[in-house]
Design a protein around this motif. Structure first.
Motif, PDB file in Angstrom:
ATOM      1  N   MET A   1       2.431  -0.195 -22.587  1.00  0.00           N
ATOM      2  CA  MET A   1       2.655   0.279 -23.949  1.00  0.00           C
ATOM      3  C   MET A   1       3.500   1.551 -23.981  1.00  0.00           C
ATOM      4  N   TYR A   2       3.422   2.357 -22.926  1.00  0.00           N
ATOM      5  CA  TYR A   2       4.328   3.505 -22.795  1.00  0.00           C
ATOM      6  C   TYR A   2       5.769   3.002 -22.793  1.00  0.00           C
TER       7      TYR A   2
ATOM      8  N   GLU B   1      -8.231   6.973 -31.107  1.00  0.00           N
ATOM      9  CA  GLU B   1      -9.408   7.513 -30.427  1.00  0.00           C
ATOM     10  C   GLU B   1     -10.118   6.366 -29.726  1.00  0.00           C
ATOM     11  N   VAL B   2     -10.357   6.541 -28.418  1.00  0.00           N
ATOM     12  CA  VAL B   2     -10.968   5.489 -27.613  1.00  0.00           C
ATOM     13  C   VAL B   2     -12.257   6.028 -27.006  1.00  0.00           C
ATOM     14  N   SER B   3     -13.319   5.200 -27.052  1.00  0.00           N
ATOM     15  CA  SER B   3     -14.591   5.582 -26.479  1.00  0.00           C
ATOM     16  C   SER B   3     -15.209   4.364 -25.798  1.00  0.00           C
ATOM     17  N   GLY B   4     -15.680   4.563 -24.572  1.00  0.00           N
ATOM     18  CA  GLY B   4     -16.269   3.479 -23.794  1.00  0.00           C
ATOM     19  C   GLY B   4     -15.618   3.419 -22.426  1.00  0.00           C
ATOM     20  N   GLU B   5     -15.767   2.294 -21.755  1.00  0.00           N
ATOM     21  CA  GLU B   5     -15.142   2.114 -20.447  1.00  0.00           C
ATOM     22  C   GLU B   5     -13.903   1.254 -20.588  1.00  0.00           C
ATOM     23  N   LEU B   6     -12.832   1.678 -19.930  1.00  0.00           N
ATOM     24  CA  LEU B   6     -11.594   0.907 -19.932  1.00  0.00           C
ATOM     25  C   LEU B   6     -11.516   0.153 -18.611  1.00  0.00           C
ATOM     26  N   ASP B   7     -11.790  -1.148 -18.693  1.00  0.00           N
ATOM     27  CA  ASP B   7     -11.785  -1.975 -17.488  1.00  0.00           C
ATOM     28  C   ASP B   7     -11.159  -3.326 -17.811  1.00  0.00           C
ATOM     29  N   MET B   8     -11.302  -4.257 -16.880  1.00  0.00           N
ATOM     30  CA  MET B   8     -10.670  -5.559 -17.034  1.00  0.00           C
ATOM     31  C   MET B   8     -11.138  -6.276 -18.312  1.00  0.00           C
ATOM     32  N   ALA B   9     -12.377  -6.036 -18.710  1.00  0.00           N
ATOM     33  CA  ALA B   9     -12.915  -6.688 -19.903  1.00  0.00           C
ATOM     34  C   ALA B   9     -12.405  -6.064 -21.199  1.00  0.00           C
ATOM     35  N   THR B  10     -12.130  -4.764 -21.179  1.00  0.00           N
ATOM     36  CA  THR B  10     -11.770  -4.067 -22.424  1.00  0.00           C
ATOM     37  C   THR B  10     -10.297  -3.690 -22.531  1.00  0.00           C
ATOM     38  N   SER B  11      -9.570  -3.683 -21.415  1.00  0.00           N
ATOM     39  CA  SER B  11      -8.160  -3.267 -21.483  1.00  0.00           C
ATOM     40  C   SER B  11      -7.310  -4.157 -22.390  1.00  0.00           C
ATOM     41  N   PRO B  12      -7.602  -5.479 -22.533  1.00  0.00           N
ATOM     42  CA  PRO B  12      -6.820  -6.252 -23.510  1.00  0.00           C
ATOM     43  C   PRO B  12      -6.976  -5.727 -24.942  1.00  0.00           C
ATOM     44  N   GLN B  13      -8.161  -5.202 -25.278  1.00  0.00           N
ATOM     45  CA  GLN B  13      -8.378  -4.623 -26.612  1.00  0.00           C
ATOM     46  C   GLN B  13      -7.511  -3.375 -26.788  1.00  0.00           C
ATOM     47  N   LEU B  14      -7.425  -2.553 -25.747  1.00  0.00           N
ATOM     48  CA  LEU B  14      -6.584  -1.362 -25.799  1.00  0.00           C
ATOM     49  C   LEU B  14      -5.127  -1.751 -25.988  1.00  0.00           C
ATOM     50  N   ARG B  15      -4.675  -2.709 -25.200  1.00  0.00           N
ATOM     51  CA  ARG B  15      -3.279  -3.171 -25.301  1.00  0.00           C
ATOM     52  C   ARG B  15      -2.995  -3.703 -26.705  1.00  0.00           C
ATOM     53  N   GLN B  16      -3.923  -4.500 -27.249  1.00  0.00           N
ATOM     54  CA  GLN B  16      -3.747  -5.080 -28.574  1.00  0.00           C
ATOM     55  C   GLN B  16      -3.692  -4.000 -29.656  1.00  0.00           C
TER      56      GLN B  16
END
Length: 121
Positions: free
Chosen positions: A66-67, A17-32
Motif C-alpha cells: 500500500m506504500y 487507527e489499528v488495534s489488535g494483532e496484524l498477522d496472516m489472518a488479519t493482514s488482508p483486512q488491513l490491505r483492504q
C-alpha cells in the motif's frame, strides 16, 4: 484476536487507527482498508499502530504494497505510535528505511506535505 480499525480525518491526512494483532489472518483486512482509502482519493495516510503489539511478515507485505500504491498515486503512507515489538520488526526488516515511522500521530501530521509543497517544483 480481533482486528479493529477506524478512519478519521487528521491534519492534512487521513488517519487509520489499528488495534489488535496484524498477522496472516488479519493482514488482508488491513490491505483492504488501505486500498479503500486509496480508491476514495486519500493520498496522505497515517496508520496509527498504538494498539498493535504484534505484526508478522504478511502485514509488512500489506503495508509495503500500500506504500507503493500511494506513492504511485502521488501520496504517502506513514506509520505512527508504533509499539516496541512492532518497531523492532520494522527495523530488522529495514521497512523503517522506506516507510516513515513517527512517535505520534501529531508528529506524522506535522510532517505531511502541504498542498502548496506538492505544486512547487
Amino acid at each position: 484476536m480481533e482486528l479493529l480499525m477506524s478512519v478519521r480525518p487528521g491534519r492534512g491526512c487521513t488517519v487509520l487507527e489499528v488495534s489488535g494483532e496484524l498477522d496472516m489472518a488479519t493482514s488482508p483486512q488491513l490491505r483492504q482498508a488501505l486500498q479503500g482509502l486509496v480508491d476514495a482519493g486519500d493520498r496522505q495516510v497515517v496508520v496509527e499502530l498504538a494498539g498493535v503489539g504484534f505484526m508478522d511478515s504478511s502485514a509488512l507485505g500489506a503495508l509495503v504494497e500500500m506504500y507503493k500504491a500511494l506513492r504511485a498515486a502521488g501520496g504517502r503512507l506513514s506509520l505512527a505510535a508504533v509499539q516496541a515489538p512492532v518497531r523492532n520488526v520494522l527495523t530488522v526488516t529495514s521497512v523503517d528505511r522506506v516507510i516513515h515511522v513517527y512517535d505520534s500521530v501529531q508528529a506524522a501530521e506535522a510532517d505531511v506535505p502541504s498542498a502548496d509543497d506538492a505544486t512547487i517544483g
